[in-house]
Design an enzyme around this catalytic site. Structure first.
Site, PDB file in Angstrom:
ATOM      1  N   ASN A   1       0.839  -1.307   0.022  1.00  0.00           N
ATOM      2  CA  ASN A   1       0.012  -0.010   0.031  1.00  0.00           C
ATOM      3  C   ASN A   1       0.925   1.228  -0.010  1.00  0.00           C
ATOM      4  OD1 ASN A   1       0.728  -0.646   2.536  1.00  0.00           O
ATOM      5  ND2 ASN A   1      -1.019  -0.037   3.503  1.00  0.00           N
TER       6      ASN A   1
ATOM      7  N   GLU B   1       4.167  -4.200  12.371  1.00  0.00           N
ATOM      8  CA  GLU B   1       3.266  -3.217  12.253  1.00  0.00           C
ATOM      9  C   GLU B   1       2.067  -3.884  11.263  1.00  0.00           C
ATOM     10  OE1 GLU B   1       6.035   0.520  13.031  1.00  0.00           O
ATOM     11  OE2 GLU B   1       4.955   0.587  10.994  1.00  0.00           O
TER      12      GLU B   1
ATOM     13  N   CYS C   1      -3.337   1.088   6.770  1.00  0.00           N
ATOM     14  CA  CYS C   1      -3.434   0.378   8.099  1.00  0.00           C
ATOM     15  C   CYS C   1      -4.136   1.237   9.126  1.00  0.00           C
ATOM     16  CB  CYS C   1      -2.067   0.029   8.715  1.00  0.00           C
ATOM     17  SG  CYS C   1      -1.060   1.229   8.731  1.00  0.00           S
TER      18      CYS C   1
END
Ligand code: NAP
Ligand code: MG
Length: 498
Positions: free
Chosen positions: A168, A266, A300
């Site tokens: 992303n 993460e 995210c």
């Protein structure tokens, strides 16, 4: 419908020779020993092949890790300020090459060109922060227990670090890992997501141009199973900085724990915007919509839940719809586009499945959710950002990460229920609260179970603030800020007697 006129980006792309890109190992561009390559195409122009990349294997990984281990001997001895100087040059090069890098990023990933440019500029900022940290690798000095002794702690670079990134943010995520690694004296083997490897090739070129010595940063392109897995398992890899899904993060953590390798994870999120009171519903809606649908919701830290009190729900929902109507869905290069295609058809299918689940569970689509496939839209995986209401906290769309442009509205009675609902998910990455009441703002910031919290603005982070999550959203040291020192270095206590 998007126009088909060629713009600078498409013109530039059409002028590029479609190349076979190598892995970057020990300062050389190399073919994989597998002998295989794979292609990627423009996410908003599927019939346009962008390039061919190495379908690498364990042998390539081993070669890269060994090169990084060898290079560590030298790089870890380079004084911090000199390592920082290299990174300052790298940051300048990112800015100088921002336009072309943004074209490549938009082409492979799909995000709007303005966002792609923003991402490159942000990467430069983070690289500069990392560069500065190379000057400030601090320890403590304490008095000794005896008069002729003093005691100090120093920080030593960890060693070879594996960097594994999702698709992303293919520019800022690797830079977020590579810049601090280099600043603290580590060397890196980097595996990008298979669908977005082209920007990584350019990053390697810019790092080399900035003066990063051979072997200090290595790129191995290929699948999660054939490249990611052996990289995670390699005994010379001392730390793994991974950004991606929670399930994969947990697998990686287990493997790493087996040999006491460190991890910086993460992972996913289901981030709430709690709206309690405001002066201006329109302003709140603007901030929520931009934080929900940037990168087509494939962030995210995207806001994916709006938690609002009964009395404000109707007004806020109306303001959200009004704001969402301003979104322009289309290819990255078209003027005014704010929402690009999703990464691919497979991902669009999974987002659509969530919309079906939502309606089966009794939620109602207030706006959007239509798949677009007419004309030029047929060249990408397009969907209109969706707003759902009549959603309850137990529904799957209120709990699971969709990772697409879907925002759900949850109604609550008061601020206590708002906090309970906000915390009622497995994830704990980022949260926003909108309120003019100072006490409520502090209470929420204190009690919300997330790694990051934003008061009166959307979930957008800064280039120098620690970034990370709690619960199923992350583990290990936060990245971006000063907290990186915890991951990329090891502590040593030194006792001096004279
Ligand atoms: P993913 O499927 O978890 O993949 C992430 C990376 O891991 C990719 O490079 C992937 O390679 C690689 N990989 C796959 N299998 C592996 C294995 N067995 N061992 C080692 N590496 C392996 O995530 P994604 O679909 O790319 O991205 C979406 C997810 O990332 C979402 O859950 C999102 O929330 C999360 N994310 C989190 C943050 C954050 O900072 N918290 C930021 C962005 C995204 P391939 O590409 O070859 O499969
Ligand atoms: Mg994936």
């Amino acid at each position: 419908m998007p126009s088909t006129t060629l713009t600078d980006m498409q013109e530039w792309l059409s002028q590029q020779e479609v190349k076979v890109h190598g892995n970057y190992i020990n300062g050389e561009w190399k073919e994989s020993t597998s002998g295989n390559t794979f292609s990627i195409c423009n996410s908003a122009q599927r019939d346009q092949v962008l390039g061919f990349f190495q379908d690498s294997n364990e042998e390539d990984v081993n070669e890269a890790v060994e090169a990084a281990a060898e290079a560590f001997q030298g790089w870890s001895q380079v004084p911090g300020p000199d390592r920082g100087a290299v990174l300052y040059r790298f940051a300048d090069l990112l800015e100088e090459n921002a336009t072309e890098l943004a074209y490549i990023l938009s082409a492979e990933q799909g995000k709007a060109l303005t966002e792609a440019k923003g991402e490159v500029m942000r990467a430069a900022k983070e690289a500069r922060f990392g560069a500065g940290e190379a000057f400030r690798i601090e320890g403590n000095t304490l008095p000794g227990e005896r008069s002729n002794v003093w005691s100090s702690t120093i920080r030593k670079p960890l060693g070879v670090v594996a960097a594994i990134a999702p698709w992303n943010f293919p520019v800022v995520t690797p830079v977020r890992k590579i810049a601090p690694a280099l600043a603290y004296g580590c060397t890196v083997v980097y595996k990008p997501a298979s669908v977005t490897p082209w920007t990584s090739v350019v990053l390697m070129e810019l790092l080399a141009k900035a003066g990063v010595p051979n072997g200090v940063v290595n790129l191995v392109v290929g699948s999660g199973s054939r490249v990611g897995n052996p990289l995670v398992k390699h005994p010379l890899v001392k730390g793994i900085s991974f950004t991606g899904s929670s399930s994969l993060g947990k697998n990686i953590n287990e493997i790493a724990a087996g040999r006491l390798a460190k991890t910086q994870l993460e992972l996913g999120g289901k981030n709430p915007a709690v709206v309690l009171d405001y002066k201006d519903a329109e302003n709140v809606a603007k901030q929520i919509v931009s934080a929900a649908f940037a990168c087509s919701g494939q962030r995210c830290t995207s806001i994916s839940r709006v938690i609002v009190t009964k009395e404000n729900k109707a007004e806020l929902t109306e303001a959200l719809v009004k704001e969402m109507k301003n979104a322009k869905v289309g290819p990255a290069w078209e003027e005014g586009v704010t929402v690009g295609p999703l990464i691919n058809e497979q991902h669009l299918d999974s987002v659509r499945e969530y919309l079906e689940i939502a309606s089966a569970e009794g939620a109602r689509v207030v706006y959007g959710g239509e798949t677009l496939s007419e004309g030029a839209y047929g060249q990408g995986a397009y969907i209109v950002p969706a707003l759902l209401d009549q959603v309850t906290p137990e529904m799957r769309v209120a709990k699971e990460e969709i990772f697409g442009p879907v925002l759900v509205v949850l109604e609550v009675e008061d601020k206590e229920e708002a906090l309970r609902v906000a915390n009622n998910v497995e994830y704990g990455l980022a949260a926003s609260i909108f309120t003019n009441d100072l006490t409520t703002a502090y209470q929420f910031a204190d009690r919300v179970e997330t790694g990051m919290v934003h008061v009166n603005h959307g979930t957008a982070s800064a280039a120098h603030m620690p970034f990370g999550g709690v619960k199923q959203s992350g583990a290990g040291a936060f990245s971006i800020g000063k907290s990186n020192v915890e991951f990329f270095t090891e502590l040593k206590s030194v006792y001096f007697q004279y």
